[in-house]
Every structure is written in C-alpha cells, then in structure tokens.
Design an enzyme around this catalytic site. Structure first.
Site, short mmCIF file in Angstrom:
data_model
loop_
_atom_site.label_atom_id
_atom_site.label_comp_id
_atom_site.label_asym_id
_atom_site.label_seq_id
_atom_site.Cartn_x
_atom_site.Cartn_y
_atom_site.Cartn_z
N ASN A 85 -8.18 19.90 4.35
CA ASN A 85 -6.98 19.08 4.12
C ASN A 85 -5.73 19.92 3.85
OD1 ASN A 85 -7.75 16.48 4.52
ND2 ASN A 85 -8.28 16.07 2.40
N PHE B 102 -5.89 13.95 -7.74
CA PHE B 102 -6.59 13.71 -6.48
C PHE B 102 -5.82 14.37 -5.36
CE2 PHE B 102 -7.43 10.52 -9.58
CZ PHE B 102 -8.81 10.50 -9.61
N GLU B 103 -6.54 14.83 -4.36
CA GLU B 103 -5.90 15.56 -3.27
C GLU B 103 -4.83 14.73 -2.57
OE1 GLU B 103 -8.84 16.16 0.09
OE2 GLU B 103 -10.05 15.15 -1.41
N THR B 104 -4.96 13.40 -2.65
CA THR B 104 -3.98 12.54 -2.02
C THR B 104 -2.62 12.59 -2.71
OG1 THR B 104 -5.15 10.86 -3.30
CG2 THR B 104 -5.48 10.86 -0.93
N GLY C 195 -10.67 18.00 1.17
CA GLY C 195 -10.08 19.02 0.29
C GLY C 195 -11.11 19.95 -0.34
#
Lengths: 253, 322, 322, 253
Positions: free
Chosen positions: C107, D50-52, D130
């Site tokens: 990511n 969180f990766e978001t 991630g």
C-alpha cells in the site's frame, strides 16, 4: 487621459497577455497587480493560484504578497506549497507564471538572488522563492523588470530561474521538456523570444517610447525590426486599476 | 484534567526545554503570515545562539532571529516581506556582511526536502532547478558537510533509472530538523492541532522534526476539535509542547483571527535599516518586555482591534496597508 | 448556466468519452469504502476490455471489473472485502487461473507511486519492502516492459547517495494512469470536489492521471462549497467529467451518507464463487439494468434506507453487518 | 466461565500485550478485534490508527476492515494512506503493528500473498496491503496466525512482510534499522523471539494446551523451555469481548 505611470502600464501590458481559461501562477509585487487586474478586466475566467497553496481566490482586495491572507479567501481550495508547486508542472495543465526579476539575460534567464560574488554579495535579493520552480516547470513565463542596462545584462551574476538557458534547444537538453519564457514586460515595452534561437526581441514599445531609448537601456543587442506600438491604457483600464485593484497604492507608486 | 497538562507550557518554558544553542529549527508560516512570533521573540529574548534555520519563504521570524544574533546557519528559498521589506533587512545585512552561512534552494525544493523528512525517506527527486545556479553553487563551505543535520551534498544530479533516454533529475536531501515551530489557530485539549486557511509547508515541517512546538490562538475542548477531524492538521502524538499565545503571530497575519500589522511592519522596517535603531527596536520590543503578554500590552488593544479579521473573509477588510 | 455544464454527464457518456479498451485506470476508495461503483458498473455494462487497473487496497470495484472480464493487467497491493471476501473472489479466480497479468506492491509503495505521479517526478525512494518478495519477484513478464504506462522495471534498489554508509533504498516508479475514477460526497457547481472522511489515496490518484472522472452524491452551489475551501479536495481544472450519482458507491460505504451494504455484499459473495451464479449476477445487476438509476431501483428504497448514515457518526449505527 | 473460542483467546492474548501510550497500527480481522478489545479493556490510552488514515477513532463499533467508515469516526484526524503509512516509521514514535498472516517462518517473516508458484498460485491471498510496510517500518510487529503445520513452515511460499529475515542481524543488514517481530499470537499460545538468534520460541501456551500439541502443529523446531501457562480469560474479559466489542459476531465466530 494621457498620464499614467510605468507600473500602471506594466500591469496592464501583462494583464492583456492573459486569457480566459489560462491557469496563472502569480508572484509578489507587479505580478500580483497584473494578476488582480487581469481577473477584473481581461480574463475573469482565468484561474489564478499562488505557491502558498491558494487556488482561484476571489481577489476582492489586492494581496500584497503570496503570503497575504487575501490569497486564501474565497478560493476553490486551500492547500499548501507542495500541492501548488506541483500543479505548476502538471502535464494536463497549461500554466503561465508571472515573475518579477532583478536581472535578465537575452535568453530570459532570471536572477533574483544576488549581485556580485554569491558567497559575499554586493547586494542580496530575497532569493528564488518559487521562481526557480515556476521557471523550470510552468508552460510559460512572463517576467517583469525595470528596463535598465544593469538589469538587461550579457551575463547574470546568479542564474536563479532558467529561461531558454543558452538558446536553441539547450533548455530541453537540460532535462526540462516544456516551458520557457513567453514575454518580458518592462516599463518601456514588451520583449518576446525568437524561434529557433530563443533570443529576445522587441515585440512592442509603449506609446511615445522611442526604440532608441529601449536599445540604450538594454545591455545586449536586440532585434527591433518587428516592433509595434502598444495601445495606450484606456480611461476605463486606469480607473479600474487605480480605484478597484489598488486603491491604497500598495504596489502602484 | 485534560490530556495536554504535561505539554501545556509558557513560551519561555518551551524554548528553554526544547531549543538550545546550535539547534536546527524549522519555522512555520510564510513571509507575513502565521509566523510563530511569540516563540521567535522568546528565542531572541533568551539569547539562544548558533541556530541553524531551515525554511522556504520566510519573513518576519527569520529576520528577527537573524537580527537578534541567534542564527549562524540558514537554508532558505526566500527572505522577504512584500512592501514592508522586498528583501528582509537584517537577513540582507547578515548575508552581505558575512555574518551567517547560507544555502539557497527554491520553495519547491525546500518543501520537498521537508516532505522527504516527513516520509522518512533520505531524498526526493525533482526536475526543478536543472541548469540553475541554485543547483550549481553550494553556499555552505565543504568543512561543515560532515556535521549532523548538514546534507553531505547540497543536491545530487542523477539519471532517472527507469528511463532509457537522458533524463536527469535533481535529488534533494531530506530535512530532519531538531525542532519545528508552528503557530496554529486551534489546539484541542486532546492535543490535536488545527491550522485554518493555507497550511504552507507547516505539516510537512512538523512531521519531519524531532520535536514540535505549537503555539495557538485558542485551546478548545476535545469534543469541538473532534467534531470535524477532516479539518485537523496534526495528531497529538506528534506534538511535544503546546503554548497558548493569542496574537502569537503578530505582526504577521493569522487567517480568520487577524491581519498582518502594517503599522508595526513599517516601524520594523524603519528600525531594521540601521544598526543603532535596530538595537533600540530589540531593546524595546524584545528584551524590554518579559513575556508575550507584556509585548501585546505594549502593542496595545487599539492597534490589535484594527487588525481583527472579518469572519467571512478571514482578513481585515479595508485595512490601511500602506 | 453553471461552470460545469460542459463537464456534467451521465456515467455512460463519461465512460464512453474517456475510457477505452486498454486504458490504464486508477480506482478511488478502499476495499468496501467509496468505490466508484456507478462508474465501474457502467464500464462493465459497456464491455470495455483489457483495462490495466492500478490500485492499492481494493475490493468491490476491482472484483467486479475483473469478474466482468474488463481487466487484463492489474497492479495492486491488496484485493479483499473483509468478512464478505477475505480475498476478493473473482480476483482470486483470475489470478489462480492465469486470466490476468498481475504485479504486487504494498500500500505504501502504490500510494508513493501515485504521489510521484502527482508531483511530476519519475520515482520516489522508500525503505519499505527491502528483503521481501514484493521487491524480489516481478509479476509482469519482461515482454510488456517497454509498453506505454508499464514501468521499465518493477523497482530499482539503489544506494542513498547522501550517505557514506551502506544505505539501500527501493526506488518506486511513478504512476501516471490514463484515467482516475473518484467517488466524492460533494462537487460544487464551480467544479470543486470535496471528499469527506478519509481520502485514502484518491487525491494523489486524481493528480497523477491524465483524465479525472468524479461521481458524487450531491452537487452543491459554488457559494456553499467555497464557504470552507480548507475542506476541499480537488480544484475544478483537474476534473474532466462530473457525474451526479447518488448512492454511487453502493454496495460500498460513503462516509456521512451511507454504510456498506452487508445484504448485497453477502449476495455478491454467494454469487461470485461459481462461474454460473456469477454470470447470473452480472446479468441481473449489470447487464440487466440500463443505468445507475435502474440499479438503485432494483436495490430498493428499503434496503438503501437501512444503510443511511447517522449524521454525527458518519455510518449506520447498529446496522446488522453479519 | 470456562468455555471460550480460539478467536476469543487470541484477541485477549494480543490485547493484553498492548499498553497505555502505545501507538498501534491495526490490520483487518483478528487484528481489529484485538485493537478494539485493548481500547476497551487494557489500554484505553493507547492510540490506534489505520493505514487508511484514521487516527485515534472512538471505536464504539467494531470496524470490519481498515476501510470501514468506523475507522474515520470520532478520530483526532482523518488523513490518507501516505500520512498513515509514513507514521509507521516515524523516528519519534514507538509504533506496534498488528498483522494477520497465512504463513509464518521461524524468523517471523510473513506470507499473505499466495501459496505455490507466485505467477500461477495454488491459492491466492489478498496480498500485502500495508503489511509489508508495517513489517518494514514499525517499531514492532505482533502477528496472528492459526497454529497449523502448513502455516508454521520452514520456507514461505512468498515472503510478503519481512520479520527477522534470516535471523541474527540480517534484518538490519537489509537496510531496515529498526523494528522486527515481537510476538506471534496463535490459537494455542504466544511465540516470541530469542536474542541474538531471532528464532521463534514458545513463550506461553493457553490453559489446557499441552506443549506437545504446539510442537506437533509447528513445522519447525521451537524451544519450549521457557513456556508458561497463560491466564485464562476472565468472565469480564469475555463479557466485554462478546457483548461490547463484537456483539454481532462479525469476527468472533
């Protein structure tokens, strides 16, 4: 109306170069005056943006610098330096940068850093700011400079912002695939650049300014064979500039 | 008890605790906007020496710190305050008279260097500056190139390894300053920071630094600052000290709160041009006031009121800016 | 007349005009959130072929486009939908049965590749992935490495030229897709885009692309969207097509408007596991409906009402998510 | 109360490892359950992100994945992937990542990509997301895996996320100056890593699980000489987990 100042004529001459739909990056000083004037008179549909990150502000009051809170008011979006400066070179946008300068050479390279030895200069200017970036990445540059021999020089004391570099295709060979100077707006006229040499020539002189005056104030030879006389400012242009754009005479002196 | 009791402190304590002689400091804001002036004045007041400032386009805090003799090294893109100082005056004096070491970059270059620091990567490539003296000439002498927080080379020109054609790029070394100074509009009592209007490169600067000191106009309840987390700028765990300093950017602007102060900037310009009047300025406005509150008292309510921002436009509409 | 008359169009027109066989497409959103589903369904409906998808962690739009046979190349970090598909089902089928070419990144790597594209730089260095097979193994065959919009190398391992020690970094090639698809909450009638809640990598993706298509829940007046420019996500001049598509992310969530739809995602999961039921799903929900409006009608008001977000929390409080 | 499931014990065992003040990066699945449980029981002052891009959400409802709108609700700040993933490696933060995995080797390297040949796998998993980033950049990793011989393997089919790599200082020599696995939480016990070999050993077994069962289900030899028995879940832990954290049994099966 016949009386007008150099700065007024410069702002109007530059403003007239801007069209609806242009995406214009403006710097501090006369650049800001030209941008604000263009927004009101010539190109209400042009989008102005600033390296500080303000995109398409309403410009109801003249910003004094690109750090003025007036560049972040009524905008489409407020971002930051990285966003704004990356837009300069965005491949899908045709961006035009308005930059002031202290020195310029025949290829439109600019110096806003210093005079004399770089490490211990006789005169220090503010430095690049976003000018080096705009000169490297924008689709085109319009610069502003006072027409004096010590400013139009054979060799810059410091090359802050790359124009056509050494002429011809030297700019492209540096690794800069697009951009380059479009015009130089001075207090005497407007200079443009020849193809394919990329040397400066005199495109127009302001009303009443003899070609000889321009030649005397330019530190290198320029072609004047295609020179036309610019339209003088109209009464309406001057009214808007004086009464609406800069009623406090912040930049107009 | 709020979550920030251990971080909340006076400008004097924040500077004493986190900034020392030789610190590398990134200043937030831009020319005449949102400079962390309460903190900068305190640094000058405490007589910190040999700061290594790293900034893009700066004005008031930069010039004050140089003028007060706090700076020995400077990396910058621009030093100017518009009509109040087309070139910053004490900065110009220091460069022309060999009082500091300096290194020029462009705004995009400096911002990308902070971004690299924020991302934790050692450098970032760019096209900006190819062919210019910004790339060709090093300002710092080779002798300091091995020191901590000085890049081993100003830039490196490299070939893009993904291209088969000649495709040079400028590699810009990351900045990882000791301290970043930010002046924000709001801090929540949970420690969340909110900048309104343009953020310039403040967020990247804060993320690139070891220590972040935030001064702010208002401290608001957690429930308020978390009502709109999309609007926030820094999470609590990146912030080390919080200083409640209303008008803490004066005489520069703070969007939504107040405009820049033309009166004071003109007074500054007049003083900065000459060593003697400059000394008098420092005595009166820095050394002669014990605190930010005392400074504001000397500026006076009337002057501050005139700068108050229109709530919709974010600046003082019709302010006399001559 | 508004400023966006020439950009405002139906999903069908936007897809027809800007997406062709072989286009490289970046999809906004993340797994079960803010996927541009109205646009993805229309791509499937028009039977576009050979798309080259580039994405970080994706779920619903990714899986639908692969399942509908629209995709021949895929660069991704993750294909999953939580409990509704720990691994996306048609994606898994396509990879296990050699139906598509695929290339794995992480990511951070994919996001940095979009960032590089957005910044206009050819690559960006990172530490992430050193020693992993993500770096070691190329998914794409060498034969396509010279084609447009395929990186000449998956990554390059280089030494940090600013360090004297051994300091390897992973150079990640920029992504510059033909088209980016974004589903946003709001677009102003001046063309300004606003995403609320997490923006994922949508902004970098949009800035990296040649063409940006934005579908949105609401079109609001310029005076509204410009009241808070700090909250906005993209300026008008980066956006090429605007599609007004309420519930345009269904069955994925749209923060502040609606939650993901567990009923439909479970129905999808049940259908996707088998080629025949999958074909029936496509016939019923894609090919069998002429438009996004017809799709919503088939989903039904009752189902949509159950997903409505709580205005303060941004999701459907207490929704049965089994 | 004696009855509890593997997933419940895993969530509690992991949750117990988290302390107030920790900055925890959570993935999807059991990671999310452990994070939400820790926030309610063990470490209300821990910060979860969180990766978001959601940082410190209130977690009043269990997010099902890191893309759930519940990770952006009641947060300190909503950002995006680049911000969140760059925080993982921020030098001033001690960040702990919670990661699920399909395969693991004795050095804590993880595979979430595929089984069999990479180009035409027998089984394809979702991929790194991630995880590779967290494994590379976080200060420490706690992973979750079902304790089966086919998952605890001598050699991974694909190395998605680097742990202690080949043991000793091999991780550092890769160019990763910090981080590495802290613990592996399974349905049978918790594994940790020896210094300086960085090989996995059995730190604790869950109540009633014989050491032999663990050895039989691990595809490589592990040191069990320091194994202790974990505390069983308390009634209160199970009540909170079942009634407050995951009342719908979204992740608890």
């Amino acid at each position: 109306m016949t009386g007008y100042t150099d700065t007024e004529m410069m702002a109007l001459a530059a403003g007239r170069l801007i069209k609806d739909g242009d995406i214009v990056f403006a710097g501090t000083g006369v650049s800001m005056l030209a941008a604000t004037t263009a927004k009101r008179i010539y190109a209400p549909g042009a989008v102005f943006f600033f390296e500080t990150g303000g995109i398409d502000p309403d410009l109801r009051e003249l910003p004094m610098t690109v750090g003025d809170p007036r560049v972040m008011s009524g905008t489409s979006i407020n971002t930051g330096l990285i966003d704004a400066l990356s837009l300069l070179g965005h491949r899908k946008l045709r961006t035009i940068a308005l930059l002031g300068t202290a020195q310029i050479d025949r290829y439109g390279n600019l110096n806003t850093t210093s005079l004399g030895d770089y490490h211990r200069p006789a005169t220090r200017f503010p430095g690049s700011g976003g000018a080096c970036d705009a000169a490297s990445c924008a689709s085109g540059v319009i610069s502003f400079v006072k027409h004096e021999k010590r400013r139009f020089v054979e060799k810059l004391d410091y090359l802050t912002s790359v124009g056509w570099y050494r002429g011809g295709d030297s700019r492209r060979r540096l690794g800069l695939p697009r951009g380059g100077p479009i015009a130089v707006v001075t207090n005497l006229g407007v200079m443009k650049f020849d193809d394919p040499t990329k040397e400066m020539y005199l495109a127009c002189r302001y009303p009443g300014v003899p070609v000889e005056t321009i030649l005397e104030n330019t530190g290198f030879p320029v072609d004047v064979s295609r020179t036309v006389e610019a339209e003088p400012p109209s009464a309406e242009e001057l009214r808007i500039l004086r009464k609406e754009v800069d009623p406090q005479h912040l930049i107009l002196q | 008890m709020s979550d920030i009791d251990d971080k909340l402190m006076s400008p004097a304590d924040a500077v004493r605790r986190f900034i020392g002689n030789g610190s590398q400091v990134a200043i937030g804001g831009f020319t005449i906007n949102r400079n962390p002036m309460a903190l900068a004045c305190e640094i000058a007041r405490q007589g910190v020496k040999d700061l290594h400032l790293v900034c893009h386009s700066h004005g008031q805090a930069l010039d004050l710190l140089i003028g007060a003799g706090c700076v020995s090294r400077l990396e910058l893109a621009y030093g100017g305050n518009g009509r109040y100082a087309p070139t910053c005056i004490r900065f110009r004096d220091a460069v022309e008279n060999n009082k500091i070491l300096f290194e020029d970059y462009s705004n995009y270059q400096m911002s990308l260097r902070f971004l690299a620091g924020a991302l934790g990567v050692p450098y970032i490539p760019s096209k900006s500056g190819l062919g210019s003296d910004v790339i060709r000439l090093e300002g710092f002498p080779p002798g300091i190139r091995k020191e901590r927080n000085v890049a081993s080379k100003k830039v490196v020109i490299a070939q893009n390894p993904f291209s088969n054609d000649d495709d040079p790029v400028v590699l810009l070394p990351a900045l990882t300053p000791d301290v970043a100074l930010v002046h924000a509009q709001y801090v929540g009592d949970d420690g969340t920071v909110r900048i309104t209007g343009l953020s310039f490169a403040d967020i990247e600067q804060a993320k690139s630094a070891d220590v972040v000191i935030v001064s702010c106009e208002e401290i608001v309840p957690r429930s308020i600052i978390r009502r709109d987390p999309d609007a926030n700028s820094l999470p609590p765990f990146l912030v080390d000290a919080i200083v409640h300093a209303p008008h803490g950017a004066h005489p520069t602007a703070c969007y939504g709160f107040y405009d820049y102060d033309p009166g004071h900037l003109n007074l500054y310009r007049a003083a900065a041009g000459d060593d003697e009047t400059w000394r008098a300025y420092l005595d009166k406005w820095i050394y002669g006031v014990p605190s930010h509150e005392a400074y504001l008292e000397k500026i006076g309510d009337t002057a501050l009121r005139a700068l108050r921002a229109d709530p919709e436009r974010g600046y003082a509409v019709g302010l006399d800016r001559k």
